[in-house]
Design a protein around this motif. Structure first.
Motif, PDB file in Angstrom:
ATOM      1  N   LEU A 280       1.861  -5.329  -2.688  1.00 47.37           N
ATOM      2  CA  LEU A 280       2.552  -6.325  -1.988  1.00 47.37           C
ATOM      3  C   LEU A 280       2.809  -5.736  -0.896  1.00 47.37           C
ATOM      4  N   GLY A 281       3.015  -4.580  -1.255  1.00 44.40           N
ATOM      5  CA  GLY A 281       3.605  -3.200  -0.281  1.00 44.40           C
ATOM      6  C   GLY A 281       3.010  -2.279  -0.278  1.00 44.40           C
ATOM      7  N   ASP A 282       2.323  -2.337  -0.566  1.00 44.69           N
ATOM      8  CA  ASP A 282       0.765  -1.379  -0.486  1.00 44.69           C
ATOM      9  C   ASP A 282       0.086  -1.345   1.686  1.00 44.69           C
ATOM     10  N   PHE A 283       0.752  -2.239   1.993  1.00 46.38           N
ATOM     11  CA  PHE A 283      -0.659  -2.290   3.208  1.00 46.38           C
ATOM     12  C   PHE A 283       0.008  -1.168   4.095  1.00 46.38           C
ATOM     13  N   ARG A 284      -0.937  -0.867   5.138  1.00 53.86           N
ATOM     14  CA  ARG A 284      -0.851   0.009   5.716  1.00 53.86           C
ATOM     15  C   ARG A 284      -1.089  -0.571   7.631  1.00 53.86           C
ATOM     16  N   LEU A 285      -0.941  -1.515   7.650  1.00 56.03           N
ATOM     17  CA  LEU A 285      -1.478  -2.507   8.401  1.00 56.03           C
ATOM     18  C   LEU A 285      -0.451  -2.294  10.184  1.00 56.03           C
ATOM     19  N   GLN A 286      -0.695  -1.804  11.236  1.00 60.70           N
ATOM     20  CA  GLN A 286       0.605  -1.882  12.682  1.00 60.70           C
ATOM     21  C   GLN A 286       0.436  -3.116  12.838  1.00 60.70           C
TER      22      GLN A 286
END
Length: 367
Positions: A280-286
């Motif tokens: 869940l916390g692996d996002f790299r989205l601005q």
């Protein structure tokens, strides 16, 4: 897919929620389970690196788990509010909502056009919005209990639940007033009265069944018209740090109310799988909206696993961890891959071509 594609998180979340509520009610009826619906409400903090500054869903949040009375800790990360539905032995994560501090929302809105600005929502309002959606999907006539800890035990949220004809079982802080008197003062006034012994379920079957000593009082919470019963729970009679709980259902015994409250534990299990297993916390989205889409996909993944677990329980009455279904899913993918590779190898007999097709990265390193 997350950044530019025009779809919205609700395009996935809406049908998913309707499907899960409908199917789990059907499964409960097929199992002959008494339809007592337990709704857990909680929030969770996921950590990101200290250097992460440009993701709109990430900010410094108060970490009440690591904070102490002498030192308050703030952690860079993301916070979400969640609602979990439990019906007997089966349950599922209903929804999550990303939370942002009001100051961060104002900061982000400075760079947004008027039609694309974010709206600040407190944790209370995020929880209430999800409960309102759930109320529209649940059939009438069933007993419903909403469970939350002392951080959510506001008169506003309790009153909202009662307007839905739901009952509330929640933890309360020691300074909460019952009939204009702090509950810890009630505890002192009752010190010469006998306890009721309450036995709860062991969350870990390898451990001993926990037993607590409990006193019950009846009265009115501050700003509440309806009476409640409050429980003062201790690990032993000499325990100097009791826990306090309130229940709006005056017909429940202390043991039954506290056993229901135990059903908040699946919320913690959800958090474990969401953050440690499903990424869940692996996002790299601005953008904030892209992060919401990421959350929608991850929640869809855990719902898939929870539906598999519920169907397995229907067949075997065995409670299997979600990790078993993740392993089964991966093995099934491996079996399909191996079968495809073997079939192609049998027909073409060109091993290098097949390896280049299914392992292109390894093939490029060898050339």
């Amino acid at each position: 897919f997350f950044r530019e594609s025009p779809w919205k998180a609700e395009d996935i979340s809406g049908p998913r929620k309707r499907f899960m509520v409908k199917k789990f009610l059907e499964l409960a009826r097929q199992m002959g389970i008494e339809l007592v619906i337990l709704i857990g409400v909680d929030d969770s903090l996921g950590k990101k690196g200290k250097a992460t500054r440009h993701l709109q869903a990430v900010d410094f949040h108060h970490n009440h788990t690591e904070s102490t009375g002498k030192k308050q800790v703030y952690t860079n990360g993301y916070v979400y509010v969640e609602v979990h539905v439990q019906i007997g032995p089966i349950g599922f994560l209903f929804d999550t909502r990303l939370y942002q501090r009001e100051k961060k929302v104002r900061l982000l809105n400075r760079e947004r056009e008027s039609g694309h600005r974010l709206h600040y929502r407190s944790k209370y309002h995020l929880a209430r919005n999800m409960l309102e959606e759930l109320a529209q999907l649940l059939p009438q006539g069933h007993r419903v209990y909403v469970l939350f800890d002392s951080w959510y035990a506001s008169a506003k949220l309790i009153k909202f639940c009662r307007r839905q004809r739901w009952h509330v079982i929640c933890a309360i802080k020691s300074n909460r007033r019952i009939d204009k008197k702090r509950i810890d003062q009630h505890n002192q006034a009752l010190k010469h009265q006998s306890y009721q012994r309450v036995t709860l379920e062991a969350l870990d079957p390898r451990r001993k069944t926990p037993t607590y000593v409990v006193r019950t009082i009846h009265g009115h919470l501050q700003e509440m018209v309806e009476p409640v019963q409050a429980f003062i729970s201790k690990k032993r009679s000499g325990d100097k740090h009791p826990k306090y709980f309130a229940c709006t259902d005056m017909t429940l015994s202390a043991q039954q109310a506290l056993r229901y409250y135990q059903k908040r534990w699946p919320v913690e299990v959800d958090n474990l799988y969401l953050k440690d297993v499903l990424g869940l916390g692996d996002f790299r989205l601005q953008s904030f909206e892209a992060a919401e889409k990421w959350f929608a996909v991850v929640v869809l993944a855990i719902n898939y696993l929870q539906f598999q677990a519920a169907q397995a329980y229907l067949r075997s009455h065995a409670r299997l961890p979600l990790a078993d279904f993740i392993r089964q899913h991966r093995l099934e993918h491996l079996r399909i891959l191996l079968r495809t590779v073997i079939e192609e190898a049998r027909l073409s007999k060109e091993a290098d071509v097949i390896l280049a097709k299914y392992l292109p990265a390894a093939s490029s390193l060898m050339t």
